[in-house]
Design a protein around this motif. Structure first.
Motif, PDB file in Angstrom:
ATOM      1  N   SER A 217       0.817  -1.213   0.000  1.00 45.79           N
ATOM      2  CA  SER A 217       0.000   0.000   0.000  1.00 45.79           C
ATOM      3  C   SER A 217       0.851   1.263   0.000  1.00 45.79           C
ATOM      4  O   SER A 217       0.393   2.322  -0.426  1.00 45.79           O
ATOM      5  CB  SER A 217      -0.929   0.003   1.211  1.00 45.79           C
ATOM      6  OG  SER A 217      -0.185  -0.031   2.423  1.00 45.79           O
ATOM      7  N   ALA A 218       2.087   1.155   0.475  1.00 43.67           N
ATOM      8  CA  ALA A 218       2.984   2.313   0.533  1.00 43.67           C
ATOM      9  C   ALA A 218       3.963   2.336  -0.632  1.00 43.67           C
ATOM     10  O   ALA A 218       4.803   3.253  -0.715  1.00 43.67           O
ATOM     11  CB  ALA A 218       3.752   2.312   1.858  1.00 43.67           C
ATOM     12  N   HIS A 219       3.928   1.331  -1.507  1.00 41.34           N
ATOM     13  CA  HIS A 219       4.782   1.272  -2.700  1.00 41.34           C
ATOM     14  C   HIS A 219       6.262   1.350  -2.315  1.00 41.34           C
ATOM     15  O   HIS A 219       7.035   2.143  -2.847  1.00 41.34           O
ATOM     16  CB  HIS A 219       4.435   2.392  -3.685  1.00 41.34           C
ATOM     17  CG  HIS A 219       2.959   2.574  -3.862  1.00 41.34           C
ATOM     18  ND1 HIS A 219       2.125   1.540  -4.260  1.00 41.34           N
ATOM     19  CD2 HIS A 219       2.155   3.654  -3.675  1.00 41.34           C
ATOM     20  CE1 HIS A 219       0.870   1.989  -4.325  1.00 41.34           C
ATOM     21  NE2 HIS A 219       0.863   3.249  -3.967  1.00 41.34           N
TER      22      HIS A 219
ATOM     23  N   ASP B  93      21.291  -7.398  -3.815  1.00 42.66           N
ATOM     24  CA  ASP B  93      20.353  -6.437  -4.375  1.00 42.66           C
ATOM     25  C   ASP B  93      18.930  -6.991  -4.270  1.00 42.66           C
ATOM     26  O   ASP B  93      18.729  -8.159  -3.917  1.00 42.66           O
ATOM     27  CB  ASP B  93      20.710  -6.157  -5.837  1.00 42.66           C
ATOM     28  CG  ASP B  93      22.175  -5.778  -6.010  1.00 42.66           C
ATOM     29  OD1 ASP B  93      22.607  -4.806  -5.367  1.00 42.66           O
ATOM     30  OD2 ASP B  93      22.877  -6.456  -6.787  1.00 42.66           O
ATOM     31  N   LEU B  94      17.945  -6.159  -4.594  1.00 40.59           N
ATOM     32  CA  LEU B  94      16.544  -6.544  -4.498  1.00 40.59           C
ATOM     33  C   LEU B  94      15.896  -6.539  -5.880  1.00 40.59           C
ATOM     34  O   LEU B  94      16.129  -5.619  -6.679  1.00 40.59           O
ATOM     35  CB  LEU B  94      15.775  -5.580  -3.592  1.00 40.59           C
ATOM     36  CG  LEU B  94      16.321  -5.340  -2.180  1.00 40.59           C
ATOM     37  CD1 LEU B  94      15.450  -4.311  -1.450  1.00 40.59           C
ATOM     38  CD2 LEU B  94      16.399  -6.628  -1.396  1.00 40.59           C
ATOM     39  N   ALA B  95      15.092  -7.554  -6.154  1.00 38.30           N
ATOM     40  CA  ALA B  95      14.211  -7.574  -7.317  1.00 38.30           C
ATOM     41  C   ALA B  95      12.799  -7.713  -6.782  1.00 38.30           C
ATOM     42  O   ALA B  95      12.477  -8.694  -6.098  1.00 38.30           O
ATOM     43  CB  ALA B  95      14.559  -8.724  -8.258  1.00 38.30           C
ATOM     44  N   VAL B  96      11.952  -6.728  -7.063  1.00 40.36           N
ATOM     45  CA  VAL B  96      10.631  -6.635  -6.434  1.00 40.36           C
ATOM     46  C   VAL B  96       9.552  -6.667  -7.504  1.00 40.36           C
ATOM     47  O   VAL B  96       9.595  -5.905  -8.476  1.00 40.36           O
ATOM     48  CB  VAL B  96      10.514  -5.338  -5.604  1.00 40.36           C
ATOM     49  CG1 VAL B  96       9.189  -5.298  -4.851  1.00 40.36           C
ATOM     50  CG2 VAL B  96      11.687  -5.207  -4.631  1.00 40.36           C
ATOM     51  N   ALA B  97       8.581  -7.546  -7.327  1.00 45.06           N
ATOM     52  CA  ALA B  97       7.449  -7.657  -8.254  1.00 45.06           C
ATOM     53  C   ALA B  97       6.421  -6.591  -7.916  1.00 45.06           C
ATOM     54  O   ALA B  97       5.732  -6.683  -6.892  1.00 45.06           O
ATOM     55  CB  ALA B  97       6.825  -9.046  -8.161  1.00 45.06           C
TER      56      ALA B  97
ATOM     57  N   THR C 226       9.857   1.646  -4.178  1.00 45.40           N
ATOM     58  CA  THR C 226       9.934   0.877  -5.411  1.00 45.40           C
ATOM     59  C   THR C 226       9.701   1.803  -6.599  1.00 45.40           C
ATOM     60  O   THR C 226       9.201   2.925  -6.448  1.00 45.40           O
ATOM     61  CB  THR C 226       8.898  -0.250  -5.419  1.00 45.40           C
ATOM     62  OG1 THR C 226       7.599   0.289  -5.159  1.00 45.40           O
ATOM     63  CG2 THR C 226       9.231  -1.285  -4.337  1.00 45.40           C
ATOM     64  N   ALA C 227      10.053   1.319  -7.787  1.00 44.96           N
ATOM     65  CA  ALA C 227       9.857   2.130  -8.988  1.00 44.96           C
ATOM     66  C   ALA C 227       8.395   2.164  -9.397  1.00 44.96           C
ATOM     67  O   ALA C 227       7.937   3.140 -10.003  1.00 44.96           O
ATOM     68  CB  ALA C 227      10.711   1.594 -10.132  1.00 44.96           C
ATOM     69  N   GLY C 228       7.666   1.085  -9.075  1.00 38.48           N
ATOM     70  CA  GLY C 228       6.262   0.986  -9.444  1.00 38.48           C
ATOM     71  C   GLY C 228       5.370   0.916  -8.226  1.00 38.48           C
ATOM     72  O   GLY C 228       5.770   1.268  -7.106  1.00 38.48           O
ATOM     73  N   SER C 229       4.151   0.423  -8.438  1.00 40.07           N
ATOM     74  CA  SER C 229       3.159   0.405  -7.368  1.00 40.07           C
ATOM     75  C   SER C 229       2.776  -1.026  -6.997  1.00 40.07           C
ATOM     76  O   SER C 229       2.900  -1.957  -7.789  1.00 40.07           O
ATOM     77  CB  SER C 229       1.901   1.167  -7.811  1.00 40.07           C
ATOM     78  OG  SER C 229       1.314   0.544  -8.936  1.00 40.07           O
ATOM     79  N   GLY C 230       2.318  -1.177  -5.763  1.00 38.22           N
ATOM     80  CA  GLY C 230       1.790  -2.447  -5.298  1.00 38.22           C
ATOM     81  C   GLY C 230       2.798  -3.577  -5.246  1.00 38.22           C
ATOM     82  O   GLY C 230       2.494  -4.687  -5.724  1.00 38.22           O
ATOM     83  N   PRO C 231       3.986  -3.381  -4.654  1.00 39.11           N
ATOM     84  CA  PRO C 231       4.946  -4.493  -4.574  1.00 39.11           C
ATOM     85  C   PRO C 231       4.360  -5.668  -3.800  1.00 39.11           C
ATOM     86  O   PRO C 231       3.797  -5.493  -2.725  1.00 39.11           O
ATOM     87  CB  PRO C 231       6.144  -3.880  -3.852  1.00 39.11           C
ATOM     88  CG  PRO C 231       5.597  -2.709  -3.099  1.00 39.11           C
ATOM     89  CD  PRO C 231       4.484  -2.190  -3.951  1.00 39.11           C
TER      90      PRO C 231
END
Length: 381
Positions: free
Chosen positions: A116-118, A159-163, A139-144
């Motif tokens: 909710s906080a992206h 590093d992190l990879a976040v969906a 995050t670069a986008g929304s709703g991780p």
């Protein structure tokens, strides 16, 4: 050489310090688990991870509790039992959770999505076996919704990879020294993304990105600088909810296991150069989204562990094999499960399972299944 850090996520691969030994030709024993034990895990548990969080050599559990805006840390006693959960602030409505030494100080840290906080909240471990206040990483986008941890730019830092499910992209967040991070960079994913995994799929020493979307799975080869190429392999699916990466057939190449709600656990075997085989469905029922890889039967090959719902809620174990995989055991759960972790919870060298469970009636909890599979030629305990 870029290497995958020990990590987990909601519906993403977890190997809690367990590495399969060299392959064995012996017939694997029957897979068995002790009766389940249900632990208190807060009012609204989401993701779970198994790791040694306090440095005592025992595997602990951390559960993201969305209702409390916290992670509950359950210290392992080393015998399969756990101390009551101790909360650590983790940002608003924490979801998926992963563990790794993010600041390279020898302590295990946590990364948690805050959809909710992206953002992602990073909890660095402290001297007392707890955690510092969370560091907010946008995050670069929304709703991780899911994440994986690994060294994507060959600098020795995880590093992190976040969906980012809300914006249909993957946030690549490169680490800086001291547990800090660079601004996130978006990798767009056509069709959307629900889960991610990292593995060196083409065996070039660089981590690659595997993505599960709402109706497909795809692979992007890493460049070694934190960037990725165009999609190399895309396979259609019914409804993927989770993804895990690891060598499930003993050929030395990492494969993919997709938790597909429509079809069940589905295998994509590496065929070289980042290419994958056609999907191979393991019978067992619709997957709820949680999948992990661990050598459950001790034969030296990773097995798939997935939660499912068919006639009843449960956890199935599909034994790794070069031949079509089969379900070795289906263990009932007291409720539906959307997150699980695999790790040695009782110190006997065998991977156990902890699954967040939500019964139709009664409190939610964390169900622990201790592995009682006999060693080759041995007896269960």
């Amino acid at each position: 050489m870029a290497r995958l850090s020990h990590a987990s996520a909601l519906g993403v691969v977890l190997l809690a310090g367990l590495t399969p030994a060299a392959g064995s030709a012996a017939t694997p024993p029957a897979v068995a688990f002790a009766p389940p034990t249900v632990l208190a895990a807060g009012a609204d548990p989401a993701g779970v991870v198994a790791a040694d969080l306090n440095g005592d050599g025992r595997t602990d559990l951390a559960v993201a509790d969305r209702a409390a805006d916290a992670v509950l840390v359950l210290a392992g006693r080393g015998d399969g039992g756990f101390e009551p959960g101790v909360p650590a602030a983790a940002g608003p409505a924490p979801g998926a959770i992963a563990a790794a030494d993010l600041d390279r100080d020898g302590r295990t840290d946590l990364a948690v999505t805050n959809g909710s906080a992206h953002r992602v909240s990073v909890l660095l471990g402290n001297d007392g076996g707890g955690f510092h206040p969370p560091l907010a990483v946008p995050t670069a986008g929304s709703g991780p919704e899911a994440l994986a941890i690994g060294d994507l730019d060959a600098d020795g830092l995880p590093d992190l990879a976040v969906a980012d499910r809300g914006s249909a992209d993957v946030s690549v967040i490169l680490a800086r020294p001291g547990g800090r991070f660079r601004p996130a960079v978006a990798v767009p994913v056509a069709g959307g993304v629900v889960a991610v995994a990292l593995a060196d799929l083409d065996r070039d020493g660089v981590l690659d990105l595997a993505v599960a979307g709402p109706d497909s799975a795809s692979v992007r080869l890493g460049r070694g600088d934190g960037g990725f190429g165009d999609p190399l392999h895309t396979a259609p699916f019914g409804s993927p909810l989770g993804i895990a990466a690891g060598d499930i057939d003993g050929d030395g190449d990492p494969d993919l296991v997709i938790a597909d709600y429509d079809g069940g656990p589905t295998i994509l075997r590496s065929t070289g150069g980042g290419a994958l085989s056609p999907p191979e469905i393991v019978p067992g029922g619709a997957c709820n989204g949680a999948v992990a890889l661990a050598d459950v039967d001790g034969d030296g090959t990773l097995d798939a562990v997935a939660t499912h719902v068919s006639t009843a809620d449960g956890v199935l174990v599909a034994l790794g094999s070069a031949a079509p995989m089969r379900t070795a055991v289906d263990v009932p759960l007291p409720g539906a499960s959307f997150a699980l972790a695999a790790g040695d919870l009782d110190g006997d060298g065998r991977p156990d399972v902890a699954a967040v469970t939500r019964p139709l009636a009664g409190p939610v909890g964390l169900t622990v299944l201790l592995n009682r599979t006999a060693a080759a030629g041995g007896a269960t305990s």
